[in-house]
Structure formats: structure tokens, C-alpha cells
Write an enzyme that holds these catalytic residues in place. Structure first.
Site, mmCIF file in Angstrom:
data_model
loop_
_atom_site.group_PDB
_atom_site.id
_atom_site.type_symbol
_atom_site.label_atom_id
_atom_site.label_comp_id
_atom_site.label_asym_id
_atom_site.label_seq_id
_atom_site.Cartn_x
_atom_site.Cartn_y
_atom_site.Cartn_z
ATOM 1 N N GLU A 182 -46.180 2.012 -21.995
ATOM 2 C CA GLU A 182 -46.768 2.913 -20.991
ATOM 3 C C GLU A 182 -47.682 2.110 -20.069
ATOM 4 O O GLU A 182 -48.226 1.063 -20.457
ATOM 5 C CB GLU A 182 -47.531 4.032 -21.731
ATOM 6 C CG GLU A 182 -48.291 5.013 -20.880
ATOM 7 C CD GLU A 182 -47.452 5.810 -19.882
ATOM 8 O OE1 GLU A 182 -46.681 5.204 -19.129
ATOM 9 O OE2 GLU A 182 -47.645 7.039 -19.818
ATOM 10 N N ASP A 183 -47.848 2.590 -18.848
ATOM 11 C CA ASP A 183 -48.742 1.910 -17.912
ATOM 12 C C ASP A 183 -50.206 2.266 -18.182
ATOM 13 O O ASP A 183 -51.054 1.394 -18.298
ATOM 14 C CB ASP A 183 -48.360 2.220 -16.448
ATOM 15 C CG ASP A 183 -48.293 3.710 -16.134
ATOM 16 O OD1 ASP A 183 -48.435 4.544 -17.055
ATOM 17 O OD2 ASP A 183 -48.091 4.051 -14.954
ATOM 18 N N ASP A 229 -54.157 8.430 -19.976
ATOM 19 C CA ASP A 229 -55.281 9.129 -19.346
ATOM 20 C C ASP A 229 -55.657 10.310 -20.250
ATOM 21 O O ASP A 229 -56.373 10.124 -21.228
ATOM 22 C CB ASP A 229 -54.782 9.535 -17.948
ATOM 23 C CG ASP A 229 -55.848 10.081 -17.044
ATOM 24 O OD1 ASP A 229 -56.999 9.681 -17.187
ATOM 25 O OD2 ASP A 229 -55.526 10.909 -16.175
ATOM 26 N N LYS A 258 -57.744 4.986 -20.582
ATOM 27 C CA LYS A 258 -58.981 5.619 -20.083
ATOM 28 C C LYS A 258 -59.499 6.559 -21.171
ATOM 29 O O LYS A 258 -59.216 7.756 -21.131
ATOM 30 C CB LYS A 258 -58.672 6.471 -18.847
ATOM 31 C CG LYS A 258 -58.490 5.729 -17.558
ATOM 32 C CD LYS A 258 -58.356 6.763 -16.430
ATOM 33 C CE LYS A 258 -57.866 6.148 -15.159
ATOM 34 N NZ LYS A 258 -57.513 7.176 -14.146
ATOM 35 N N PHE A 271 -59.710 5.712 -10.404
ATOM 36 C CA PHE A 271 -58.294 5.801 -10.052
ATOM 37 C C PHE A 271 -57.819 4.416 -9.625
ATOM 38 O O PHE A 271 -58.279 3.877 -8.627
ATOM 39 C CB PHE A 271 -58.031 6.824 -8.950
ATOM 40 C CG PHE A 271 -56.568 7.143 -8.852
ATOM 41 C CD1 PHE A 271 -56.003 8.117 -9.665
ATOM 42 C CD2 PHE A 271 -55.748 6.438 -7.991
ATOM 43 C CE1 PHE A 271 -54.645 8.389 -9.624
ATOM 44 C CE2 PHE A 271 -54.375 6.705 -7.935
ATOM 45 C CZ PHE A 271 -53.829 7.685 -8.741
HETATM 46 P P1 IMP Z 1 -51.708 11.417 -19.069
HETATM 47 O O1 IMP Z 1 -50.597 12.332 -19.462
HETATM 48 O O2 IMP Z 1 -52.889 12.174 -18.519
HETATM 49 O O3 IMP Z 1 -52.122 10.451 -20.148
HETATM 50 O O4 IMP Z 1 -51.176 10.662 -17.810
HETATM 51 C C1 IMP Z 1 -50.694 9.415 -17.802
HETATM 52 C C2 IMP Z 1 -50.070 9.155 -16.442
HETATM 53 O O5 IMP Z 1 -50.917 9.596 -15.357
HETATM 54 C C3 IMP Z 1 -49.901 7.684 -16.215
HETATM 55 O O6 IMP Z 1 -48.710 7.199 -16.782
HETATM 56 C C4 IMP Z 1 -49.917 7.586 -14.704
HETATM 57 O O7 IMP Z 1 -48.626 7.879 -14.198
HETATM 58 C C5 IMP Z 1 -50.872 8.676 -14.284
HETATM 59 N N1 IMP Z 1 -52.238 8.138 -14.056
HETATM 60 C C6 IMP Z 1 -53.329 8.351 -14.808
HETATM 61 N N2 IMP Z 1 -54.395 7.686 -14.324
HETATM 62 C C7 IMP Z 1 -53.953 7.032 -13.226
HETATM 63 C C8 IMP Z 1 -54.586 6.145 -12.283
HETATM 64 O O8 IMP Z 1 -55.791 5.797 -12.344
HETATM 65 N N3 IMP Z 1 -53.774 5.656 -11.303
HETATM 66 C C9 IMP Z 1 -52.453 5.973 -11.187
HETATM 67 N N4 IMP Z 1 -51.828 6.781 -12.042
HETATM 68 C C10 IMP Z 1 -52.570 7.315 -13.052
HETATM 69 MG MG MG Z 2 -46.945 6.558 -16.488
#
Ligand code: IMP
Ligand code: MG
Length: 178
Positions: free
Chosen positions: A102-103, A106, A134, A155
Site C-alpha cells: 500500500e502507498d 490513513d 498516518k 496531505f
Molecule cells: P484509508 O482508507 O483512509 O486508509 O485511505 C488510504 C488511501 O487514501 C491511500 O491509499 C491514498 O489513496 C489516500 N490518501 C490518504 N492520505 C493521503 C495523502 O496524504 N495524499 C494522497 N492520498 C492520500
Molecule cells: Mg492507496
């Protein structure tokens, strides 16, 4: 046309820091799976993980298999409660060791959904590897096995990660002025 670094207010993680940390994580994965009977299946979540995954996999000194899952995003950011799988992994995953790539984690909602889904395909193990984490934004409990960097609630873009589909080709992680 503006250059690719336009609107980046701060470089949070340099190219060199990323390279060094990705090497460390690749060495850990190599060590953890060196006695595995079959190559681990590395499943990247598109699009954000593609740069990280390409660098990481070339530093893992073991055979690996590669697949991708595409998850839906609404607008320019993910809406956690509405995560949908648009393309599933094609590999047969039963009895296999899976590592999700995963990148950025969040809220954790995306990975919770992906893990629940992959468990229904009866892998023998399921681990998570992320470039960025994060922790302050987490809504669901996620156990991360390999984490390159914890970051604050900013972000960020670059190294595969976008804002409105731009900035994926930055070689560093930067903070974008939205
Ligand atoms: P989660 O489901 O909230 O954990 O979301 C994860 C996804 O939200 C990541 O794979 C990104 O695609 C997007 N995301 C969360 N934070 C950022 C950020 O700071 N920059 C760009 N994309 C983000
Ligand atoms: Mg992603």
C-alpha cells in the site's frame, strides 16, 4: 506548462531517505520469507503503490509473484466507508503467503476492506507493507507488518501518490498546497 514540482511547499522525505528505507524493508522481507516453500504473492493496491512496489520488489532477493487490486476512489480522495474493489487479484491465492503493498494508510478503512476480502480466498498468511502511515488519522485497527515511515496528518504527494492525479512522478514525498 508548469514543472512537476509546482505547488510543493515542503519536501517531507527525500529521494535518498526513501531509497535507504526501502532497502531496509526489502532486506526484512527477504529474511522473513527465505524459508517459505512458495514465492510470496505481492499484491499492490493501484494506483498509489506502483512506484514503491517497483523499487521494493527489485530489492527483494527471493522469487515473488505479483498482482494488483484496484479500489474505487470518489473524487480525488478515498471515502473510507465506500471502498469498492474494481479489479480483483487474478492469482490463485489459496494456501499462499500474501503481502499487500500500500502507498499510505490513513483511516485504515481501505485495508480493512481489502484484508477481509483476501481472507475469503484462504491464503496461508496475510501481511501488510506500506510506504507511509498516518497513525493520528486511524479509525479502524490495522496491524502493519512493514512500515517505511510514520508521518503527521499532512496531505502528501509524490513517489506514486497523487493529488487530483498529479505529482505521482515526483521522486520524493512532498507536501502539496491544495
Ligand atoms: P484509508 O482508507 O483512509 O486508509 O485511505 C488510504 C488511501 O487514501 C491511500 O491509499 C491514498 O489513496 C489516500 N490518501 C490518504 N492520505 C493521503 C495523502 O496524504 N495524499 C494522497 N492520498 C492520500
Ligand atoms: Mg492507496
Amino acid at each position: 506548462m508548469e514543472n512537476k514540482n509546482a505547488n510543493i511547499s515542503q519536501i517531507l522525505i527525500t529521494e535518498e531517505e526513501i531509497t535507504n528505507r526501502v532497502k531496509e524493508i526489502a532486506a526484512k522481507i527477504t529474511n522473513d520469507y527465505k524459508n517459505a516453500l512458495k514465492p510470496p504473492c505481492m499484491i499492490g493496491l493501484l494506483k498509489g503503490s506502483y512506484v514503491f512496489m517497483a523499487d521494493l520488489l527489485r530489492l527483494i532477493d527471493l522469487p515473488v509473484e505479483v498482482d494488483f487490486i484496484v479500489v474505487s476512489s470518489y473524487g480525488n480522495e478515498m471515502i473510507g466507508s465506500e471502498v469498492r474493489i474494481l479489479k480483483d487479484a487474478f492469482l490463485s491465492l489459496e494456501g499462499r503467503d500474501i503481502i499487500i503493498i500500500e502507498d499510505i494508510i490513513d483511516t485504515g478503512c481501505t485495508l480493512e476492506k481489502i484484508c477481509d476480502h483476501l481472507k475469503t480466498r484462504s491464503p496461508s498468511s496475510l501481511k501488510i507493507c506500506t510506504l507511509l502511515n498516518k497513525p493520528s488519522r486511524r479509525k479502524v485497527d490495522i496491524k502493519i507488518d512493514y512500515n517505511c515511515f510514520d508521518i503527521d496528518d499532512l496531505f502528501i504527494v509524490g513517489y506514486g501518490i497523487d493529488y487530483a492525479q498529479k505529482y505521482r512522478n515526483l521522486p520524493y514525498i512532498g507536501v502539496v498546497e491544495k
